[in-house]
Design an enzyme around this catalytic site. Structure first.
Site, PDB file in Angstrom:
ATOM      1  N   GLU A   1     -10.674 -30.687 -54.333  1.00 30.62           N
ATOM      2  CA  GLU A   1      -9.882 -31.589 -53.500  1.00 30.62           C
ATOM      3  C   GLU A   1      -8.404 -31.263 -53.662  1.00 30.62           C
ATOM      4  O   GLU A   1      -7.968 -30.776 -54.713  1.00 30.62           O
ATOM      5  CB  GLU A   1     -10.091 -33.043 -53.926  1.00 30.62           C
ATOM      6  CG  GLU A   1     -11.514 -33.536 -53.872  1.00 30.62           C
ATOM      7  CD  GLU A   1     -11.667 -34.928 -54.466  1.00 30.62           C
ATOM      8  OE1 GLU A   1     -12.768 -35.491 -54.345  1.00 30.62           O
ATOM      9  OE2 GLU A   1     -10.691 -35.453 -55.048  1.00 30.62           O
TER      10      GLU A   1
ATOM     11  N   LYS B   1      -4.795 -32.106 -54.645  1.00 32.67           N
ATOM     12  CA  LYS B   1      -4.162 -33.042 -55.578  1.00 32.67           C
ATOM     13  C   LYS B   1      -2.842 -33.503 -54.973  1.00 32.67           C
ATOM     14  O   LYS B   1      -1.944 -32.694 -54.742  1.00 32.67           O
ATOM     15  CB  LYS B   1      -3.914 -32.392 -56.935  1.00 32.67           C
ATOM     16  CG  LYS B   1      -3.358 -33.378 -57.966  1.00 32.67           C
ATOM     17  CD  LYS B   1      -3.078 -32.718 -59.304  1.00 32.67           C
ATOM     18  CE  LYS B   1      -2.734 -33.768 -60.364  1.00 32.67           C
ATOM     19  NZ  LYS B   1      -1.665 -34.691 -59.972  1.00 32.67           N
TER      20      LYS B   1
ATOM     21  N   ASP C   1       0.637 -35.850 -55.029  1.00 29.82           N
ATOM     22  CA  ASP C   1       1.596 -36.289 -56.047  1.00 29.82           C
ATOM     23  C   ASP C   1       2.203 -37.626 -55.638  1.00 29.82           C
ATOM     24  O   ASP C   1       3.059 -37.698 -54.753  1.00 29.82           O
ATOM     25  CB  ASP C   1       2.698 -35.231 -56.173  1.00 29.82           C
ATOM     26  CG  ASP C   1       3.365 -35.266 -57.531  1.00 29.82           C
ATOM     27  OD1 ASP C   1       3.009 -36.154 -58.326  1.00 29.82           O
ATOM     28  OD2 ASP C   1       4.232 -34.430 -57.794  1.00 29.82           O
TER      29      ASP C   1
ATOM     30  N   ARG D   1      -2.026 -47.445 -62.035  1.00 25.89           N
ATOM     31  CA  ARG D   1      -2.784 -47.114 -63.252  1.00 25.89           C
ATOM     32  C   ARG D   1      -2.295 -47.914 -64.460  1.00 25.89           C
ATOM     33  O   ARG D   1      -3.005 -48.058 -65.447  1.00 25.89           O
ATOM     34  CB  ARG D   1      -2.691 -45.606 -63.542  1.00 25.89           C
ATOM     35  CG  ARG D   1      -1.299 -45.106 -63.806  1.00 25.89           C
ATOM     36  CD  ARG D   1      -1.277 -43.591 -63.982  1.00 25.89           C
ATOM     37  NE  ARG D   1      -1.893 -43.180 -65.237  1.00 25.89           N
ATOM     38  CZ  ARG D   1      -1.948 -41.921 -65.653  1.00 25.89           C
ATOM     39  NH1 ARG D   1      -1.443 -40.955 -64.891  1.00 25.89           N
ATOM     40  NH2 ARG D   1      -2.495 -41.614 -66.809  1.00 25.89           N
TER      41      ARG D   1
ATOM     42  N   PHE E   1     -10.016 -40.853 -52.616  1.00 31.55           N
ATOM     43  CA  PHE E   1     -10.912 -39.770 -53.021  1.00 31.55           C
ATOM     44  C   PHE E   1     -12.199 -40.250 -53.677  1.00 31.55           C
ATOM     45  O   PHE E   1     -13.078 -39.444 -53.976  1.00 31.55           O
ATOM     46  CB  PHE E   1     -10.199 -38.775 -53.948  1.00 31.55           C
ATOM     47  CG  PHE E   1      -9.481 -39.378 -55.115  1.00 31.55           C
ATOM     48  CD1 PHE E   1     -10.170 -39.872 -56.204  1.00 31.55           C
ATOM     49  CD2 PHE E   1      -8.099 -39.432 -55.121  1.00 31.55           C
ATOM     50  CE1 PHE E   1      -9.507 -40.422 -57.285  1.00 31.55           C
ATOM     51  CE2 PHE E   1      -7.414 -39.974 -56.204  1.00 31.55           C
ATOM     52  CZ  PHE E   1      -8.116 -40.474 -57.285  1.00 31.55           C
TER      53      PHE E   1
ATOM     54  N   GLU F   1       0.890 -29.804 -54.653  1.00 34.81           N
ATOM     55  CA  GLU F   1       0.965 -29.905 -56.109  1.00 34.81           C
ATOM     56  C   GLU F   1      -0.148 -29.130 -56.793  1.00 34.81           C
ATOM     57  O   GLU F   1       0.043 -28.583 -57.879  1.00 34.81           O
ATOM     58  CB  GLU F   1       0.901 -31.370 -56.546  1.00 34.81           C
ATOM     59  CG  GLU F   1       1.164 -31.536 -58.037  1.00 34.81           C
ATOM     60  CD  GLU F   1       0.722 -32.884 -58.573  1.00 34.81           C
ATOM     61  OE1 GLU F   1       0.910 -33.113 -59.780  1.00 34.81           O
ATOM     62  OE2 GLU F   1       0.186 -33.691 -57.812  1.00 34.81           O
TER      63      GLU F   1
ATOM     64  N   ARG G   1     -10.239 -39.525 -69.847  1.00 37.42           N
ATOM     65  CA  ARG G   1      -9.724 -38.237 -69.359  1.00 37.42           C
ATOM     66  C   ARG G   1     -10.855 -37.229 -69.518  1.00 37.42           C
ATOM     67  O   ARG G   1     -11.184 -36.807 -70.624  1.00 37.42           O
ATOM     68  CB  ARG G   1      -8.482 -37.797 -70.127  1.00 37.42           C
ATOM     69  CG  ARG G   1      -7.833 -36.558 -69.522  1.00 37.42           C
ATOM     70  CD  ARG G   1      -6.498 -36.239 -70.131  1.00 37.42           C
ATOM     71  NE  ARG G   1      -5.469 -37.213 -69.832  1.00 37.42           N
ATOM     72  CZ  ARG G   1      -4.770 -37.264 -68.696  1.00 37.42           C
ATOM     73  NH1 ARG G   1      -5.056 -36.412 -67.720  1.00 37.42           N
ATOM     74  NH2 ARG G   1      -3.838 -38.179 -68.518  1.00 37.42           N
TER      75      ARG G   1
ATOM     76  N   LYS H   1      -7.621 -30.635 -63.302  1.00 38.58           N
ATOM     77  CA  LYS H   1      -6.478 -30.441 -62.404  1.00 38.58           C
ATOM     78  C   LYS H   1      -5.875 -29.061 -62.656  1.00 38.58           C
ATOM     79  O   LYS H   1      -5.576 -28.688 -63.783  1.00 38.58           O
ATOM     80  CB  LYS H   1      -5.440 -31.548 -62.573  1.00 38.58           C
ATOM     81  CG  LYS H   1      -4.925 -31.780 -63.974  1.00 38.58           C
ATOM     82  CD  LYS H   1      -3.957 -32.961 -64.002  1.00 38.58           C
ATOM     83  CE  LYS H   1      -3.490 -33.272 -65.420  1.00 38.58           C
ATOM     84  NZ  LYS H   1      -2.587 -34.439 -65.470  1.00 38.58           N
TER      85      LYS H   1
ATOM     86  N   ASP I   1      22.595 -33.500 -19.904  1.00 33.36           N
ATOM     87  CA  ASP I   1      23.537 -32.445 -20.292  1.00 33.36           C
ATOM     88  C   ASP I   1      24.906 -32.724 -19.666  1.00 33.36           C
ATOM     89  O   ASP I   1      25.129 -32.454 -18.479  1.00 33.36           O
ATOM     90  CB  ASP I   1      23.000 -31.092 -19.807  1.00 33.36           C
ATOM     91  CG  ASP I   1      23.788 -29.926 -20.383  1.00 33.36           C
ATOM     92  OD1 ASP I   1      24.443 -30.107 -21.424  1.00 33.36           O
ATOM     93  OD2 ASP I   1      23.759 -28.836 -19.773  1.00 33.36           O
TER      94      ASP I   1
END
Length: 614
Positions: free
Chosen positions: A21, A23, A25, A43, A118, A183, A199, A205, A440
């Protein structure tokens, strides 16, 4: 809820049974829609709806379609989407720092952010975190389809909830991420579960690092950071602090070398003369500093004087490696410090906003092989030496270039195609894709006439509920766009409207406007060229530069900017780019407007009037 996190890898994550996918930022965000309403949480547990109210407003428009799937929980990244493969980190940071409600509302309308989804964690109140990633992704795609949302990442539509689509081919996705300066990529094992707060090594990543050659300026004794810099016009410019990436022996050797070459020292810093060159990898330049810098290697082959800011700026835009730029330092304007490098980087940065208007249109360029210091010429035919990625279309024995991708745009920039002119329709259109009024004035000093005409036309649009867009021509005038649905109208139809507008302007201010084609008979009046809008005619593309003395740009405007303070030379390369970064793109809703433009009832009235007059 703490989100699941990917692990950083420096190794190519190409493996069997993995998907890939883009990533993005921005701010990691989990969307909850339940009996308590809509919540968007960072988060770190921070509520994001107050700062980004446009997300909730968009979701409520689809409340009827989404309601059968509630309670619903989605995982995603809140971003300022620049192109399908890149989010603008600087823009989302600026939005995140806004405090005034009025400013937040203004930015939400002008430059709305998007939630790139996602993963799905809950549907109809059922938690599905324990399903394999592939199954969750299938359910997410099905959810988008059931709601009636598109599946493509697109910064030019009004859909603020967008899908991050899975890809099986890493190399194909990676090529686009690099080309569009994204990214990086997230690689995910197809059978991975969603594990709160972990994690994981089943999500990896892989970042799109850029590289800079720089030199050490000082060492911070309190935290172990090495400060690195570049020469900018013989002045040392510090661009970042590096801590990670060193092997223990490399760090020890560097510290020892610094102590042996002390220029000055205090309680915190050891400062030294530039002498040790490094290559540092990083993500991007943010607030004039390197983001996420990592030591890569020593550059004993370089002298500090070779590490310049100018070279760094050119390299950090990550131009396609297979598109070498010839004579990058060639000056293009006499009164502006614009080199070929600057022009190509300008094209690179405006490409997400310019390319949609160039796509599938027969292109005429004006090339300036010697910049403004030599003769220019028009080019329609694609030269025989054009690369394979340049698309063409044959019409009347002319093999026109179609600027359908970023590579073609950069290649044209290297050919010093300064001006990009396009017709009013695509190669697939049966009639005009838009109506454009080219206002113009007879001279730069008469620019106020273009402003006067534009505001009168806007009054008509408001009265008829039509949606118009306006930009400068980049020279001495203004141009007004009326986007139309594809294939519904002919040039005979649109001529009725352009004639009506021209006659209306003259009826309102005969001393200011004229449709007289002979220049000698116009006097100091603005010529309303309603005939210019026709098949085979062209107009300068939005964000195209112009080959004039002030390095003008055909710059999209917000209607509230069109007043007596506006000038014809307000926007050059630098100012147009700065306002785009700060204020967003005024043409961002252009293409979705085509579907809702209420032009049909206006045309019906004009046709009836034409029959009566006939």
């Amino acid at each position: 809820m703490k989100p699941m996190l990917p692990s950083l890898t420096f190794e190519l994550p190409v493996r069997p049974n993995w998907l890939y996918e883009v990533k993005y930022d921005g701010f990691r965000a989990i969307l909850d829609w339940n009996d308590n309403g809509i919540e968007l949480t960072s988060r770190n547990g921070k509520p994001l709806i107050p700062q980004f109210p446009e997300i909730k407003e968009f979701l409520l428009k689809y409340e009827k379609q989404i309601k059968p799937f509630l309670p619903l929980e989605l995982d995603g990244e809140l971003v300022s989407l620049e192109n399908p493969y890149k989010a603008n980190f600087s823009a989302i940071q600026v939005r995140g720092r806004l405090k005034a409600a009025k400013k937040i509302t203004e930015q939400a309308e002008r430059s709305p952010c998007r939630l790139m989804v996602f993963d799905v964690l809950m549907v109809k109140g059922e938690t599905i975190c324990s399903l394999p990633y592939q199954r969750r992704k299938d359910k997410l795609i099905q959810l988008f389809q059931n709601i009636g949302l598109g599946l493509d990442a697109n910064p030019n539509n009004a859909q603020l909830l967008q899908l991050v689509f899975p890809n099986e081919d890493f190399n194909e996705l990676w090529e686009n991420v690099v080309l569009y300066d994204g990214e990086g990529i997230i690689a995910k094992y197809q059978n991975s579960f969603w594990e709160e707060g972990k994690r994981s090594l089943q999500w990896l990543k892989y970042k799109n690092w850029k590289y800079v050659s720089c030199f050490v300026t000082s060492f911070d004794k309190t935290n172990g950071y090495f400060y690195v810099g570049l020469y900018k016009k013989n002045i040392i410019h510090v661009v970042g602090q590096v801590l990670f990436g060193f092997k223990p022996e490399e760090k020890q050797a560097l510290q020892q070398t610094i102590k042996q070459n002390i220029l000055s020292e205090d309680t915190q810093f050891i400062n030294m003369e530039p002498s040790i060159c490094l290559e540092v990898k990083y993500l991007e330049l943010f607030d004039h500093q390197l983001r996420e810098p990592h030591f890569d290697r020593f550059r004993f082959d370089l002298e500090p004087r070779e590490c310049t800011y100018e070279q760094f700026i050119f390299q950090q835009k990550n131009l396609p490696a297979d598109l070498p730029i010839s004579h990058p330092d060639k000056p293009l304007w006499e009164n502006h410090n614009i080199q070929k490098t600057d022009f190509i980087l300008y094209l690179r940065e405006v490409s997400p906003y310019m390319l949609p208007f160039l796509e599938n249109r027969l292109l005429t360029v004006i090339r300036y092989p010697h910049g403004m210091f030599g003769e220019a010429f028009y080019q329609k035919n694609c030269p025989a030496y054009a690369p394979e990625f340049v698309h063409t279309h044959l019409v009347d024995d002319i093999d026109y270039i179609l600027c359908n991708n970023l590579k073609t745009l950069i290649w044209l920039g290297n050919q010093l195609a300064i001006e990009f002119h396009i017709p009013f329709q695509t190669i697939h259109s049966k009639g005009p894709s838009e109506i454009v009024f080219d206002l113009d004035p007879p001279s730069k000093d008469a620019f106020h006439l273009a402003v006067k005409a534009a505001l009168l036309i806007k009054e008509v649009f408001n009265h008829l509920n039509l949606i118009g867009f306006i930009k400068t021509s980049g020279n001495k005038g203004l141009q007004i766009y009326l986007p139309l649905p594809e294939g519904e109208y002919s040039y005979e139809d649109t001529r009725l409207f352009t004639t009506f507008i021209a006659e209306y302007l003259i009826s309102q201010a005969p001393d200011s406007f004229t449709i007289e084609r002979m220049k000698k008979n116009r006097g100091k009046r603005l010529y309303v060229d309603y005939v210019q809008h026709g098949e085979g005619k062209t107009i300068v593309a939005p964000y195209s530069m112009r080959g004039n003395e002030h390095a003008g740009v055909a710059t999209p405007l917000y209607w509230e900017e069109v007043d007596e303070k506006l000038t014809s030379v307000a926007f050059n390369m630098e100012s147009a780019l700065n306002r785009l970064r700060k204020q967003g793109d005024p043409f961002r809703n252009y293409f979705q407007t085509k579907q809702i433009q209420p032009f049909a009832p206006v045309l019906e009235v004009l046709k009836k009037d034409s029959i009566k007059k006939g």
